[in-house]
Design a protein around this motif. Sequence first.
Motif, short mmCIF file in Angstrom:
data_model
loop_
_atom_site.label_atom_id
_atom_site.label_comp_id
_atom_site.label_asym_id
_atom_site.label_seq_id
_atom_site.Cartn_x
_atom_site.Cartn_y
_atom_site.Cartn_z
N GLN A 204 0.85 -1.20 0.00
CA GLN A 204 0.00 0.00 0.00
C GLN A 204 0.88 1.25 0.00
OE1 GLN A 204 -2.52 -1.59 3.42
NE2 GLN A 204 -4.12 -0.65 2.13
N CYS A 205 1.75 1.32 -1.00
CA CYS A 205 2.74 2.40 -1.08
C CYS A 205 3.00 2.73 -2.56
CB CYS A 205 4.05 1.97 -0.40
SG CYS A 205 4.85 0.53 -1.15
N TYR A 206 3.88 3.67 -2.79
CA TYR A 206 4.30 4.00 -4.15
C TYR A 206 5.54 3.18 -4.53
CZ TYR A 206 1.38 8.21 -3.72
OH TYR A 206 0.33 9.07 -3.55
N ALA A 207 5.67 2.86 -5.82
CA ALA A 207 6.87 2.25 -6.37
C ALA A 207 7.25 3.03 -7.62
CB ALA A 207 6.65 0.78 -6.70
N ILE A 208 8.50 3.41 -7.71
CA ILE A 208 8.97 4.25 -8.81
C ILE A 208 10.07 3.50 -9.56
CG2 ILE A 208 10.04 6.45 -9.41
CD1 ILE A 208 8.90 7.43 -6.62
N GLN A 209 9.79 3.12 -10.79
CA GLN A 209 10.74 2.35 -11.60
C GLN A 209 11.45 3.27 -12.59
OE1 GLN A 209 9.00 -0.76 -13.99
NE2 GLN A 209 10.96 -1.49 -14.75
N GLY A 230 8.06 4.20 -14.76
CA GLY A 230 6.68 4.23 -14.30
C GLY A 230 6.61 4.60 -12.83
N VAL A 231 5.49 5.21 -12.47
CA VAL A 231 5.20 5.52 -11.07
C VAL A 231 3.90 4.80 -10.74
CG1 VAL A 231 4.78 7.32 -9.36
CG2 VAL A 231 6.37 7.74 -11.25
N TYR A 232 3.94 3.93 -9.74
CA TYR A 232 2.81 3.05 -9.44
C TYR A 232 2.36 3.22 -7.99
CZ TYR A 232 5.01 0.98 -13.54
OH TYR A 232 5.58 0.81 -14.78
N GLY A 233 1.08 2.96 -7.79
CA GLY A 233 0.51 2.93 -6.45
C GLY A 233 -0.47 1.77 -6.37
N ALA A 240 -11.14 8.93 3.43
CA ALA A 240 -10.57 10.19 3.94
C ALA A 240 -9.58 10.81 2.96
CB ALA A 240 -9.89 9.92 5.27
N GLY A 241 -9.52 10.31 1.74
CA GLY A 241 -8.53 10.78 0.77
C GLY A 241 -7.50 9.70 0.57
N GLY A 242 -6.72 9.79 -0.48
CA GLY A 242 -5.72 8.78 -0.74
C GLY A 242 -6.06 7.94 -1.94
N GLY A 243 -6.93 8.44 -2.80
CA GLY A 243 -7.31 7.69 -3.98
C GLY A 243 -6.18 7.54 -4.97
N MET A 244 -6.09 6.38 -5.59
CA MET A 244 -5.12 6.09 -6.64
C MET A 244 -5.89 5.76 -7.91
SD MET A 244 -2.01 6.16 -5.21
CE MET A 244 -1.31 6.15 -3.55
N PRO A 245 -5.23 5.80 -9.07
CA PRO A 245 -5.89 5.38 -10.30
C PRO A 245 -6.39 3.94 -10.18
CG PRO A 245 -3.82 6.50 -10.79
CD PRO A 245 -3.86 6.30 -9.30
N ALA A 246 -7.44 3.62 -10.92
CA ALA A 246 -8.03 2.28 -10.84
C ALA A 246 -7.03 1.20 -11.23
CB ALA A 246 -9.26 2.21 -11.74
N ASP A 247 -6.08 1.52 -12.12
CA ASP A 247 -5.08 0.52 -12.52
C ASP A 247 -3.77 0.68 -11.74
OD1 ASP A 247 -4.07 2.85 -13.63
OD2 ASP A 247 -3.97 2.08 -15.69
N GLY A 248 -3.71 1.67 -10.85
CA GLY A 248 -2.51 1.88 -10.04
C GLY A 248 -1.38 2.60 -10.77
N VAL A 249 -1.58 2.97 -12.02
CA VAL A 249 -0.51 3.60 -12.80
C VAL A 249 -0.67 5.12 -12.76
CG1 VAL A 249 0.61 3.79 -15.05
CG2 VAL A 249 -0.35 1.60 -14.31
N LEU A 250 0.23 5.80 -12.08
CA LEU A 250 0.17 7.26 -12.00
C LEU A 250 0.86 7.92 -13.18
CD1 LEU A 250 0.18 6.18 -8.84
CD2 LEU A 250 0.31 8.63 -8.40
N ALA A 251 1.90 7.29 -13.70
CA ALA A 251 2.62 7.83 -14.86
C ALA A 251 3.39 6.70 -15.52
CB ALA A 251 3.56 8.95 -14.45
N TRP A 260 12.44 12.01 -19.01
CA TRP A 260 11.96 11.98 -17.64
C TRP A 260 10.47 11.67 -17.65
CZ3 TRP A 260 14.91 11.61 -13.58
CH2 TRP A 260 16.15 12.26 -13.51
N VAL A 261 10.03 10.92 -16.65
CA VAL A 261 8.61 10.68 -16.44
C VAL A 261 8.26 11.26 -15.08
CG1 VAL A 261 6.84 8.91 -16.13
CG2 VAL A 261 8.59 8.64 -17.90
N PHE A 262 7.28 12.17 -15.06
CA PHE A 262 6.93 12.91 -13.85
C PHE A 262 5.60 12.45 -13.28
CE2 PHE A 262 9.63 15.75 -16.34
CZ PHE A 262 10.47 16.31 -15.39
N ALA A 263 5.51 12.50 -11.96
CA ALA A 263 4.23 12.26 -11.29
C ALA A 263 4.27 12.97 -9.94
CB ALA A 263 3.97 10.78 -11.09
#
Length: 303
Positions: A204-209, A230-233, A240-251, A260-263
């Motif tokens: 339940q965290c971010y992963a940045i590849q 890629g930036v994943y969640g 209370a907030g903390g929504g991520m994309p439905a597929d978990g892919v932020l960028a 560069w890939v930004f998120a």
Amino acid sequence: MPRFTVAAAQYPIDRLADWAAYETKLTAWVEQAVAGGAALLVFPEYGAMELASLNPATMGDLAGSIDTISALLPQVDALHARLAQAHGVHILAASAPRRTADGQVRNTARLFAPSGAMASQDKLIMTRFEREEWFITGGNGLRLFDTALGRLAVVICYDSEFPLLARAAVEAGAQVLLVPSCTDTLHGYWRVRLGSQARALEGQCYAIQSPTVGDAAWSPAVDVNRGAAGVYGPPDAAPAGGGMPADGVLALGEEGVGQWVFATIDTAHVDALRAYGGVLLVRHWAEQPGAAPLPQVEVVSLR
């Protein structure tokens, strides 16, 4: 600073004319990321292999390349430290083969803070190429970096494919996993990408590849490089907030292109998901049959 922008590099391996060319390249990459608003810059695994081209006599030889790069690391690290301080950013430098006093070689990433502090993380589990052809030795432990941006951990490429490593970091408090990678096939890229996304789900965290890209025919180690940053969640949301994309892919970057890939990420979302998410994987991990206490993680302050 729970909310900040991260920049993940799709970093091309270049044949460099001299040290000045490397300094110019790295400075330009950092300045571009800073111009994009990044507070955390993530470079890939073995991106430092391009430094082997500074010694044409040995750049086509694995052992010679290691010795060339290892000797340059103090100079490389001093440059990264200056750039991190000058721009007020955190930089995960591209990992490099490092020869230790006992003659062994480790694959080491270094994290630089704006304060001038620096700490390192060795890759822990070696791939077949690293074991059988390059004779790289795995590191001894995992670290958690306590920074002004939050609590970060580094799982280098193949390490991301082993759940218990990331899990140990998560149990120590990691909110963001940095995953520098270097893969020569799309199969390898997808293994690391799927590992990164799985670790983001489980923790339940971010992963940045951040991968190397492009061809470097002169190098026996990084001659072909495939991947996308890629930036994943975790694909989840909290009331209370903390929504991520439905597929978990932020960028996600375009495969094979130097860029560069930004998120923008928010570590408060991690805390919210762990407390109120639709699923609570971090809390329920111990309910798995066979779950056992994990090794201790060393906490290193980079504040």
